[in-house]
Scaffold this motif. Structure first.
Motif, PDB file in Angstrom:
ATOM      1  N   ILE A  78       0.846  -1.161   0.242  1.00 17.21           N
ATOM      2  CA  ILE A  78       0.174   0.013   0.079  1.00 17.21           C
ATOM      3  C   ILE A  78       1.065   1.291  -0.075  1.00 17.21           C
ATOM      4  CG2 ILE A  78      -1.590   1.347   1.543  1.00 17.21           C
ATOM      5  CD1 ILE A  78      -3.200  -0.845   0.309  1.00 17.21           C
ATOM      6  N   SER A  79       0.465   2.177  -0.783  1.00 18.38           N
ATOM      7  CA  SER A  79       1.513   3.352  -0.937  1.00 18.38           C
ATOM      8  C   SER A  79       0.673   4.685  -0.796  1.00 18.38           C
ATOM      9  CB  SER A  79       2.222   3.374  -2.510  1.00 18.38           C
ATOM     10  OG  SER A  79       3.007   2.209  -2.400  1.00 18.38           O
ATOM     11  N   ALA A  80       1.111   5.760  -0.368  1.00 16.56           N
ATOM     12  CA  ALA A  80       0.340   6.838  -0.137  1.00 16.56           C
ATOM     13  C   ALA A  80       1.340   8.101  -0.719  1.00 16.56           C
ATOM     14  CB  ALA A  80       0.421   7.301   1.475  1.00 16.56           C
ATOM     15  N   GLN A  81       0.617   9.206  -1.453  1.00 14.38           N
ATOM     16  CA  GLN A  81       1.363  10.477  -2.027  1.00 14.38           C
ATOM     17  C   GLN A  81       0.474  11.434  -1.474  1.00 14.38           C
ATOM     18  OE1 GLN A  81       1.687   8.212  -6.021  1.00 14.38           O
ATOM     19  NE2 GLN A  81       3.266   9.733  -6.102  1.00 14.38           N
ATOM     20  N   PHE A  82       1.190  12.568  -1.581  1.00 12.89           N
ATOM     21  CA  PHE A  82       0.582  13.866  -1.167  1.00 12.89           C
ATOM     22  C   PHE A  82      -0.628  14.327  -2.205  1.00 12.89           C
ATOM     23  CE2 PHE A  82       4.795  14.624   0.614  1.00 12.89           C
ATOM     24  CZ  PHE A  82       4.284  14.608   2.090  1.00 12.89           C
ATOM     25  N   SER A  83      -1.901  14.448  -1.903  1.00 16.81           N
ATOM     26  CA  SER A  83      -2.499  14.916  -3.099  1.00 16.81           C
ATOM     27  C   SER A  83      -2.893  16.246  -3.404  1.00 16.81           C
ATOM     28  CB  SER A  83      -4.113  14.107  -2.541  1.00 16.81           C
ATOM     29  OG  SER A  83      -4.734  14.849  -1.650  1.00 16.81           O
ATOM     30  N   THR A  84      -2.049  17.161  -2.511  1.00 18.42           N
ATOM     31  CA  THR A  84      -2.489  18.461  -2.561  1.00 18.42           C
ATOM     32  C   THR A  84      -0.778  19.164  -2.194  1.00 18.42           C
ATOM     33  OG1 THR A  84      -2.875  18.851  -0.177  1.00 18.42           O
ATOM     34  CG2 THR A  84      -4.589  18.574  -1.661  1.00 18.42           C
ATOM     35  N   GLY A  85      -0.672  20.485  -2.820  1.00 17.32           N
ATOM     36  CA  GLY A  85       0.626  21.242  -2.327  1.00 17.32           C
ATOM     37  C   GLY A  85       1.614  20.784  -3.327  1.00 17.32           C
ATOM     38  N   PHE A 115       5.437   6.707  -0.451  1.00 18.74           N
ATOM     39  CA  PHE A 115       5.497   6.096   0.844  1.00 18.74           C
ATOM     40  C   PHE A 115       4.701   4.923   0.816  1.00 18.74           C
ATOM     41  CE2 PHE A 115       5.365  10.770   1.460  1.00 18.74           C
ATOM     42  CZ  PHE A 115       6.737  10.930   1.537  1.00 18.74           C
ATOM     43  N   THR A 116       5.561   3.508   1.031  1.00 22.77           N
ATOM     44  CA  THR A 116       4.910   2.572   0.894  1.00 22.77           C
ATOM     45  C   THR A 116       5.083   1.402   2.114  1.00 22.77           C
ATOM     46  OG1 THR A 116       5.314   2.653  -1.362  1.00 22.77           O
ATOM     47  CG2 THR A 116       5.149   0.409  -0.193  1.00 22.77           C
ATOM     48  N   ALA A 117       4.030   0.760   2.370  1.00 21.04           N
ATOM     49  CA  ALA A 117       3.944  -0.388   3.687  1.00 21.04           C
ATOM     50  C   ALA A 117       3.776  -1.706   2.869  1.00 21.04           C
ATOM     51  CB  ALA A 117       2.933   0.136   4.536  1.00 21.04           C
ATOM     52  N   THR A 118       4.438  -2.689   3.507  1.00 17.93           N
ATOM     53  CA  THR A 118       4.373  -4.004   3.177  1.00 17.93           C
ATOM     54  C   THR A 118       3.597  -4.757   4.243  1.00 17.93           C
ATOM     55  OG1 THR A 118       6.116  -3.825   1.807  1.00 17.93           O
ATOM     56  CG2 THR A 118       5.431  -6.239   2.286  1.00 17.93           C
ATOM     57  N   PRO A 119       2.092  -5.163   3.801  1.00 21.97           N
ATOM     58  CA  PRO A 119       1.392  -6.044   4.785  1.00 21.97           C
ATOM     59  C   PRO A 119       2.228  -7.384   5.061  1.00 21.97           C
ATOM     60  CG  PRO A 119       0.319  -5.856   2.730  1.00 21.97           C
ATOM     61  CD  PRO A 119       1.529  -5.127   2.559  1.00 21.97           C
ATOM     62  N   ILE A 164      -0.913  14.681   6.877  1.00 20.56           N
ATOM     63  CA  ILE A 164      -1.338  13.164   6.103  1.00 20.56           C
ATOM     64  C   ILE A 164      -2.912  12.963   6.018  1.00 20.56           C
ATOM     65  CG2 ILE A 164       0.697  12.328   6.711  1.00 20.56           C
ATOM     66  CD1 ILE A 164      -0.701  10.794   9.015  1.00 20.56           C
ATOM     67  N   THR A 165      -3.699  14.099   6.099  1.00 18.27           N
ATOM     68  CA  THR A 165      -5.120  14.242   5.993  1.00 18.27           C
ATOM     69  C   THR A 165      -5.754  14.185   4.882  1.00 18.27           C
ATOM     70  OG1 THR A 165      -5.452  16.635   6.114  1.00 18.27           O
ATOM     71  CG2 THR A 165      -5.445  15.743   8.346  1.00 18.27           C
ATOM     72  N   GLU A 166      -4.752  14.241   3.704  1.00 15.57           N
ATOM     73  CA  GLU A 166      -5.571  14.199   2.446  1.00 15.57           C
ATOM     74  C   GLU A 166      -4.268  13.275   1.482  1.00 15.57           C
ATOM     75  OE1 GLU A 166      -7.843  17.653   0.797  1.00 15.57           O
ATOM     76  OE2 GLU A 166      -6.639  18.535   2.088  1.00 15.57           O
ATOM     77  N   MET A 167      -4.323  12.072   1.534  1.00 18.98           N
ATOM     78  CA  MET A 167      -3.120  11.311   0.987  1.00 18.98           C
ATOM     79  C   MET A 167      -3.712  10.477  -0.135  1.00 18.98           C
ATOM     80  SD  MET A 167      -0.419  12.451   2.542  1.00 18.98           S
ATOM     81  CE  MET A 167       0.932  11.142   2.150  1.00 18.98           C
ATOM     82  N   ARG A 168      -3.335  10.582  -1.326  1.00 18.43           N
ATOM     83  CA  ARG A 168      -3.746   9.575  -2.357  1.00 18.43           C
ATOM     84  C   ARG A 168      -3.095   8.069  -2.062  1.00 18.43           C
ATOM     85  NH1 ARG A 168      -2.676   7.856  -7.529  1.00 18.43           N
ATOM     86  NH2 ARG A 168      -0.615   8.668  -7.558  1.00 18.43           N
TER      87      ARG A 168
END
Length: 553
Positions: free
Chosen positions: A37-44, A54-58, A83-87
């Motif tokens: 699962i990965s997250a990226q900034f959706s704004t800014g 940024f990635t996490a491996t389950p 981290i309130t709005e992360m894609r």
């Protein structure tokens, strides 16, 4: 009649096959289904930035998947993250799906989803985030003030060697640390580095992770030849130069120079300063009224050379300065009688305050003879230039300055190395201009723009590096380094040659290409323990630094 019988039999078989009830297909190996699962900034400013991913491996059996997000981004900045709005995106095995669909999430909350795997089994999981302070706690650079000594850092042993015969019993020093780390005691205070030396504790931003370094006066052992395999490290990279206002354009001409603790990136008229050890942006360079929009480089002593651009019959000038703080002064001038333009690429070997060789490529178009000017400098004085015509390599489309030539050493009788678009090869030529050896373009090199080369002596070896610049959005975008000490191994292709000793990472263009311009630069530390390689590419927005050492471990 035979054909009719065969056709009838085939049709009958097809009918029989069509009446057969198909077997149920079951995957042979179900797996986790959810790989990451990965997250990226959706704004800014860093919205959807591929490096800000940024990635996490389950793991099997765990419901909560926590994605660590750095407290600051970039890590060397003071920009706190939200981290309130992360894609959020997922990497799944085939025939797996997630409900509800992923999208923009508030990672301060627990967000629950159901994974349905290929065999029909289901698993509930939660995605959340953790703003994490850095656990990095390295000393990146360490140097005493008086006498000025650059420490040799061994992060495997947590030691820093000060190579000197001076009395170091009462000196001050400056240290560059991992972003937001602290050091104790303060090296800016007076310390004794004689004997067993001093111990410094570096504490990471998380306040927990620590590393203790011992700094002392000593001479670490060297390997006998070249840089040590395994020491190659990408120490920093900036692939978002546009965020600093450094933007490619049709009139830009990228080149590099290194002097003292600073790296200079020139885009033509504008020049930008970076910390060589960390990559931190330091601002613009004040040229103090000197107009030098052409190429730039630096010599073995750290003197910077700046060139102007000269059309036919105009005056070509190269200026020099001992540091980024000094006012450039004229080193040489030449009334351009070549019939072509010049100035986008200049190179140097040696020390221009003593003995050196300076070269400048003449722009020639497809089918013409490759030519360059060579100045021999003795005692800081440049002799009249010599025109060298290359035999055995026909010019490509280098009329825009897509070519570079570099001397092997400060001896004018030694060989030279040439690369240009669109041959995209590395040529070794003798002092008369005759090609003696060729390393051909790589498997994917035909779609690149080989327009820069550098040569550096390090620990009894000589290395040549070329950067395969972005000419299109496809191709290759990497640096090759070759051991050119022995000419017999300068064969094959860039990616397969027996002379190849290093290939860098790739950073690809994020958008349309504009102007194929870039540079590569190698520098050896004054103590002879470190080799640095820098490269830049206008079309990839990249400025990258690598480090190699010759410490015997």
């Amino acid at each position: 009649m035979k054909n009719s019988i065969i056709s009838f039999a085939s049709a009958a078989l097809l009918c029989l096959g069509g009446c057969h009830e198909p077997d149920e297909l079951t995957p042979s190996d179900t797996g986790l289904g959810l790989n990451s699962i990965s997250a990226q900034f959706s704004t800014g400013e860093y919205k959807n930035d591929p490096l800000a991913k940024f990635t996490a491996t389950p793991t099997e059996g765990e419901e909560r998947i926590v994605i660590d997000i750095p407290y600051y981004y970039p890590e060397n900045s003071t920009n706190t993250t939200s981290i309130t709005e992360m894609r959020v995106t997922a990497n799944l095995d085939d025939n797996c799906f997630i409900t509800p669909r992923l999208g923009t999430l508030d990672l301060t909350q627990e967000n629950w989803f159901t994974l349905t795997r290929a065999d029909g089994s289901k698993r509930d999981f939660c995605v959340t985030g953790n703003i994490k302070k850095s656990d990095k706690c390295e000393i990146i650079s360490f140097a005493t003030d008086e006498p000025s000594i650059q420490g040799v850092i061994d992060n495997d042993r947590n030691t820093i060697s000060l190579i000197s015969a001076d009395d170091l019993s009462a000196v001050t020093a400056q240290a560059t640390l991992s972003p937001h780390a602290t050091i104790s005691p303060d090296p800016a205070e007076v310390h004794d580095y004689e004997g067993e030396g001093m111990k410094f504790t570096v504490t990471a931003h998380d306040g927990v992770t620590k590393r203790i370094y011992t700094v002392s006066k000593e001479i670490p052992p060297k390997i006998k030849y070249g840089w040590r395999a395994g020491s190659e490290t990408e120490i920093w990279q900036n692939v978002s130069l546009d965020k600093l206002g450094i933007v490619n354009g049709s009139d830009k001409n990228y080149s590099l120079a290194a002097s003292g603790s600073k790296l200079v990136l020139s885009t033509g008229a504008d020049k930008y300063l970076f910390n060589r050890a960390t990559g931190d942006y330091l601002g613009t360079l004040d040229m103090k009224g000197t107009a030098a929009p052409g190429g730039m480089t630096s010599d073995d002593a750290g003197n910077i050379l700046y060139a102007n651009l000269a059309d036919p019959n105009a005056t070509f000038r190269i200026y020099t300065a001992a540091s980024t703080d000094d006012t450039p002064t004229e080193l040489l001038s030449y009334t351009n009688a070549t019939g072509a333009s010049m100035g986008k690429h200049i190179s140097v070997q040696g020390d221009v305050k003593g003995d050196a060789i300076v070269t400048a490529v003449i722009y020639t178009w497809n089918g013409a003879v490759c030519k360059f000017l060579r100045w021999t400098i003795s005692g800081g004085v440049a002799a009249k230039p010599q025109m060298i015509s290359v035999t055995g390599a026909t010019a490509g489309w280098n009329g825009n300055g897509h070519a570079d030539v570099e001397a092997y050493s400060a001896n004018p009788d030694d060989p030279y190395f040439l690369t240009y678009y669109s041959a995209n090869s590395l040529y070794r030529i003798d002092a008369t201009g005759a090609v003696t050896n060729t390393i051909a373009t790589s498997q994917w090199g035909a779609n690149s723009n080989y327009n820069c080369v550098d040569v550096c002596a390090f620990n009894n070896a000589r290395y040549a590096a070329i950067y395969t610049g972005a000419h299109f959005t496809y191709g290759e975008f990497k640096t090759y380094m070759f051991d050119v000490t022995t000419p017999e191994q300068l064969t094959g292709a860039c990616d397969t040659s027996p002379a190849r000793v290093f290939t860098s990472n790739e950073y690809k263009p994020a958008g349309a290409v504009v102007n194929a311009t870039g540079d590569v630069l190698m520098t050896a530390s004054a103590d002879g323990y470190k080799l640095n390689l820098y490269y830049t590419d206008a079309n990839t927005n990249a400025l990258v630094a690598w480090e190699f050492d010759c410490i015997d471990k």
